[in-house]
Design a protein around this motif. Structure first.
Motif, PDB file in Angstrom:
ATOM      1  N   ILE A 100       0.563  -0.771   0.054  1.00 40.03           N
ATOM      2  CA  ILE A 100       0.041   0.312   0.110  1.00 40.03           C
ATOM      3  C   ILE A 100       0.902   0.874   0.282  1.00 40.03           C
ATOM      4  CG2 ILE A 100      -1.477   0.769   1.644  1.00 40.03           C
ATOM      5  CD1 ILE A 100      -2.963  -1.607   0.764  1.00 40.03           C
ATOM      6  N   TYR A 101       0.775   1.753  -0.831  1.00 43.00           N
ATOM      7  CA  TYR A 101       1.674   3.544  -0.856  1.00 43.00           C
ATOM      8  C   TYR A 101       0.655   3.992  -0.475  1.00 43.00           C
ATOM      9  CZ  TYR A 101       2.874   7.615  -3.464  1.00 43.00           C
ATOM     10  OH  TYR A 101       3.961   8.791  -3.834  1.00 43.00           O
ATOM     11  N   LEU A 102       1.459   5.268   0.574  1.00 38.63           N
ATOM     12  CA  LEU A 102       0.289   6.079   1.914  1.00 38.63           C
ATOM     13  C   LEU A 102       0.522   7.564   0.756  1.00 38.63           C
ATOM     14  CD1 LEU A 102       0.428   4.764   5.074  1.00 38.63           C
ATOM     15  CD2 LEU A 102      -1.312   5.132   3.618  1.00 38.63           C
ATOM     16  N   ASN A 103      -0.162   8.067  -0.077  1.00 41.71           N
ATOM     17  CA  ASN A 103       0.465   8.921  -1.182  1.00 41.71           C
ATOM     18  C   ASN A 103      -0.421   9.771  -0.721  1.00 41.71           C
ATOM     19  OD1 ASN A 103       0.949  10.514  -3.542  1.00 41.71           O
ATOM     20  ND2 ASN A 103      -0.789   9.780  -4.478  1.00 41.71           N
ATOM     21  N   ALA A 104       0.297  11.775  -0.471  1.00 42.72           N
ATOM     22  CA  ALA A 104       0.133  12.881   0.464  1.00 42.72           C
ATOM     23  C   ALA A 104       0.312  13.135  -0.034  1.00 42.72           C
ATOM     24  CB  ALA A 104       0.687  12.864   1.560  1.00 42.72           C
ATOM     25  N   PRO A 105       0.428  14.686  -0.511  1.00 45.63           N
ATOM     26  CA  PRO A 105       0.728  16.358  -0.955  1.00 45.63           C
ATOM     27  C   PRO A 105       2.183  16.331  -0.663  1.00 45.63           C
ATOM     28  CG  PRO A 105      -1.892  16.534  -1.039  1.00 45.63           C
ATOM     29  CD  PRO A 105      -1.043  15.467  -0.286  1.00 45.63           C
ATOM     30  N   VAL A 106       3.126  16.912  -0.607  1.00 39.80           N
ATOM     31  CA  VAL A 106       4.524  17.664  -0.683  1.00 39.80           C
ATOM     32  C   VAL A 106       4.228  19.039   0.714  1.00 39.80           C
ATOM     33  CG1 VAL A 106       6.680  19.311  -1.126  1.00 39.80           C
ATOM     34  CG2 VAL A 106       5.355  17.132  -2.642  1.00 39.80           C
ATOM     35  N   SER A 107       2.964  19.409   0.770  1.00 41.13           N
ATOM     36  CA  SER A 107       2.411  20.536   1.699  1.00 41.13           C
ATOM     37  C   SER A 107       2.318  19.468   3.244  1.00 41.13           C
ATOM     38  CB  SER A 107       1.989  21.393   0.942  1.00 41.13           C
ATOM     39  OG  SER A 107      -0.074  20.245   1.196  1.00 41.13           O
ATOM     40  N   VAL A 108       1.419  18.566   2.779  1.00 47.84           N
ATOM     41  CA  VAL A 108       1.061  17.461   3.621  1.00 47.84           C
ATOM     42  C   VAL A 108       2.322  17.142   4.587  1.00 47.84           C
ATOM     43  CG1 VAL A 108      -0.337  15.753   4.255  1.00 47.84           C
ATOM     44  CG2 VAL A 108      -1.127  17.445   3.048  1.00 47.84           C
ATOM     45  N   ILE A 110      -2.883   2.254  -4.294  1.00 49.95           N
ATOM     46  CA  ILE A 110      -2.550   3.730  -4.062  1.00 49.95           C
ATOM     47  C   ILE A 110      -3.754   4.749  -2.933  1.00 49.95           C
ATOM     48  CG2 ILE A 110      -1.622   5.649  -4.551  1.00 49.95           C
ATOM     49  CD1 ILE A 110      -0.913   4.657  -6.840  1.00 49.95           C
ATOM     50  N   VAL A 111      -3.050   4.765  -1.474  1.00 46.52           N
ATOM     51  CA  VAL A 111      -4.177   4.996  -0.891  1.00 46.52           C
ATOM     52  C   VAL A 111      -3.725   6.650  -0.667  1.00 46.52           C
ATOM     53  CG1 VAL A 111      -5.376   4.952   1.829  1.00 46.52           C
ATOM     54  CG2 VAL A 111      -4.829   2.972   0.237  1.00 46.52           C
ATOM     55  N   ASP A 112      -4.602   7.770  -0.634  1.00 48.10           N
ATOM     56  CA  ASP A 112      -4.546   9.109  -0.222  1.00 48.10           C
ATOM     57  C   ASP A 112      -4.339   9.466   1.564  1.00 48.10           C
ATOM     58  OD1 ASP A 112      -4.755  12.081   0.894  1.00 48.10           O
ATOM     59  OD2 ASP A 112      -6.793  11.993  -0.047  1.00 48.10           O
ATOM     60  N   GLN A 138      -9.762   7.184   8.293  1.00 41.86           N
ATOM     61  CA  GLN A 138     -10.123   7.690   6.958  1.00 41.86           C
ATOM     62  C   GLN A 138      -9.068   6.783   6.521  1.00 41.86           C
ATOM     63  OE1 GLN A 138      -9.757  11.392   7.348  1.00 41.86           O
ATOM     64  NE2 GLN A 138     -12.348  11.886   7.337  1.00 41.86           N
ATOM     65  N   VAL A 139      -8.107   6.625   6.671  1.00 36.80           N
ATOM     66  CA  VAL A 139      -7.202   6.138   5.792  1.00 36.80           C
ATOM     67  C   VAL A 139      -7.312   4.385   5.937  1.00 36.80           C
ATOM     68  CG1 VAL A 139      -4.512   5.838   5.571  1.00 36.80           C
ATOM     69  CG2 VAL A 139      -5.709   8.288   6.038  1.00 36.80           C
ATOM     70  N   VAL A 140      -7.488   4.882   7.068  1.00 37.72           N
ATOM     71  CA  VAL A 140      -6.872   2.669   7.709  1.00 37.72           C
ATOM     72  C   VAL A 140      -8.561   1.894   7.194  1.00 37.72           C
ATOM     73  CG1 VAL A 140      -7.754   1.456   9.445  1.00 37.72           C
ATOM     74  CG2 VAL A 140      -5.851   2.957   9.376  1.00 37.72           C
ATOM     75  N   ALA A 141      -9.930   2.952   6.810  1.00 36.23           N
ATOM     76  CA  ALA A 141     -10.999   2.074   6.004  1.00 36.23           C
ATOM     77  C   ALA A 141      -9.903   2.639   5.054  1.00 36.23           C
ATOM     78  CB  ALA A 141     -12.167   3.707   6.365  1.00 36.23           C
ATOM     79  N   LEU A 142      -9.386   3.399   3.881  1.00 31.96           N
ATOM     80  CA  LEU A 142      -9.371   3.449   2.657  1.00 31.96           C
ATOM     81  C   LEU A 142      -9.030   1.736   2.268  1.00 31.96           C
ATOM     82  CD1 LEU A 142      -8.593   7.087   1.889  1.00 31.96           C
ATOM     83  CD2 LEU A 142     -10.330   5.853   1.504  1.00 31.96           C
ATOM     84  N   ILE A 143      -8.052   2.124   3.970  1.00 31.79           N
ATOM     85  CA  ILE A 143      -7.187   0.586   2.526  1.00 31.79           C
ATOM     86  C   ILE A 143      -7.853  -0.913   3.203  1.00 31.79           C
ATOM     87  CG2 ILE A 143      -5.499  -0.509   4.379  1.00 31.79           C
ATOM     88  CD1 ILE A 143      -3.662   1.861   4.549  1.00 31.79           C
ATOM     89  N   GLN A 144      -9.321  -0.915   4.179  1.00 33.50           N
ATOM     90  CA  GLN A 144      -9.213  -1.964   4.710  1.00 33.50           C
ATOM     91  C   GLN A 144     -10.476  -1.675   3.067  1.00 33.50           C
ATOM     92  OE1 GLN A 144     -11.077  -0.721   7.939  1.00 33.50           O
ATOM     93  NE2 GLN A 144     -10.231  -2.819   9.346  1.00 33.50           N
ATOM     94  N   ASN A 145     -11.358  -0.950   3.274  1.00 35.86           N
ATOM     95  CA  ASN A 145     -12.500  -1.010   1.417  1.00 35.86           C
ATOM     96  C   ASN A 145     -11.089  -1.563   0.124  1.00 35.86           C
ATOM     97  OD1 ASN A 145     -14.109  -0.198   2.906  1.00 35.86           O
ATOM     98  ND2 ASN A 145     -13.897   2.016   2.476  1.00 35.86           N
ATOM     99  N   ALA A 146      -9.796  -1.549   0.298  1.00 34.19           N
ATOM    100  CA  ALA A 146      -9.240  -1.533  -1.077  1.00 34.19           C
ATOM    101  C   ALA A 146      -8.692  -3.290  -0.632  1.00 34.19           C
ATOM    102  CB  ALA A 146      -7.577  -0.759  -1.323  1.00 34.19           C
ATOM    103  N   LEU A 147      -8.306  -3.593   0.351  1.00 33.54           N
ATOM    104  CA  LEU A 147      -8.417  -5.134   0.517  1.00 33.54           C
ATOM    105  C   LEU A 147      -9.623  -5.951   0.687  1.00 33.54           C
ATOM    106  CD1 LEU A 147      -5.859  -4.306   3.630  1.00 33.54           C
ATOM    107  CD2 LEU A 147      -5.462  -4.855   1.334  1.00 33.54           C
TER     108      LEU A 147
END
Length: 174
Positions: free
Chosen positions: A98-106, A150-152, A159-168
């Motif tokens: 899982i790629y935890l992707n975030a913008p440079v500013s974050v 790839i997860v935001d 929220q990120v954990v929920a996105l990962i769980q949905n993907a899995l």
């Protein structure tokens, strides 16, 4: 799912924080490769780099990755683990990446808020926002090539954990 889950991404994307939260949600074990490496060597990442250079650290990182990979484990990796082709291939073959992707500013704001210099030695000597932009520009394609998903990662940990769980869950439904 019993395969290990490997979390990859730039420094500050939340691999450790998300990994710990995901561990509780999935009832998996949690391992941070940087922490495991430091515990085994008795040195900080900065100390290893000072004594052995980045090449020495990267060799230790590969050994650590292989040794901690177990079923039912969430593995938070170091940001540069994807620099070695053998690590990218190993993770893709032995688990879900899982790629935890975030913008440079974050990323920059998180690193400025929690510098942890001993854990995160500077890679370029530049100010944080410039370093993050430069390093992400160099590594983003490798993160994307390695990842199954790839997860935001700019949202809250839950929220990120929920996105990962949905993907899995989508992956297991196929």
């Amino acid at each position: 799912m019993t395969q290990p889950i490997f979390l990859i991404g730039a420094r500050g994307c939340g691999k450790t924080t998300i990994g710990q939260a995901l561990t509780h949600a999935c009832d998996f074990h949690f391992v941070d490769t940087d922490l495991a490496l430091q515990q085994r060597s008795g040195m900080t990442v900065a100390d290893i780099v000072a004594a052995e250079g980045w090449a020495g650290f990267r060799a230790r990182e590969t050994q650590t990755l292989i040794s901690v990979t177990q079923p039912n484990t969430v593995v938070a990796t170091g940001g540069g683990i994807i620099l070695a082709a053998e690590n990218r291939e190993f993770m893709r073959q032995h688990g879900v990446v899982i790629y935890l992707n975030a913008p440079v500013s974050v990323l920059a704001s998180r690193l400025e808020a929690f510098p942890e210099a001993e854990q995160r030695p500077t890679l370029t000597g530049k100010p944080i926002s410039e370093e993050v932009a430069d390093v992400l520009a160099q590594r983003d394609a490798l993160y994307r090539e390695t990842a199954h998903y790839i997860v935001d990662a700019s949202s809250t940990p839950d929220q990120v954990v929920a996105l990962i769980q949905n993907a899995l869950h989508l992956a297991t439904a196929i």
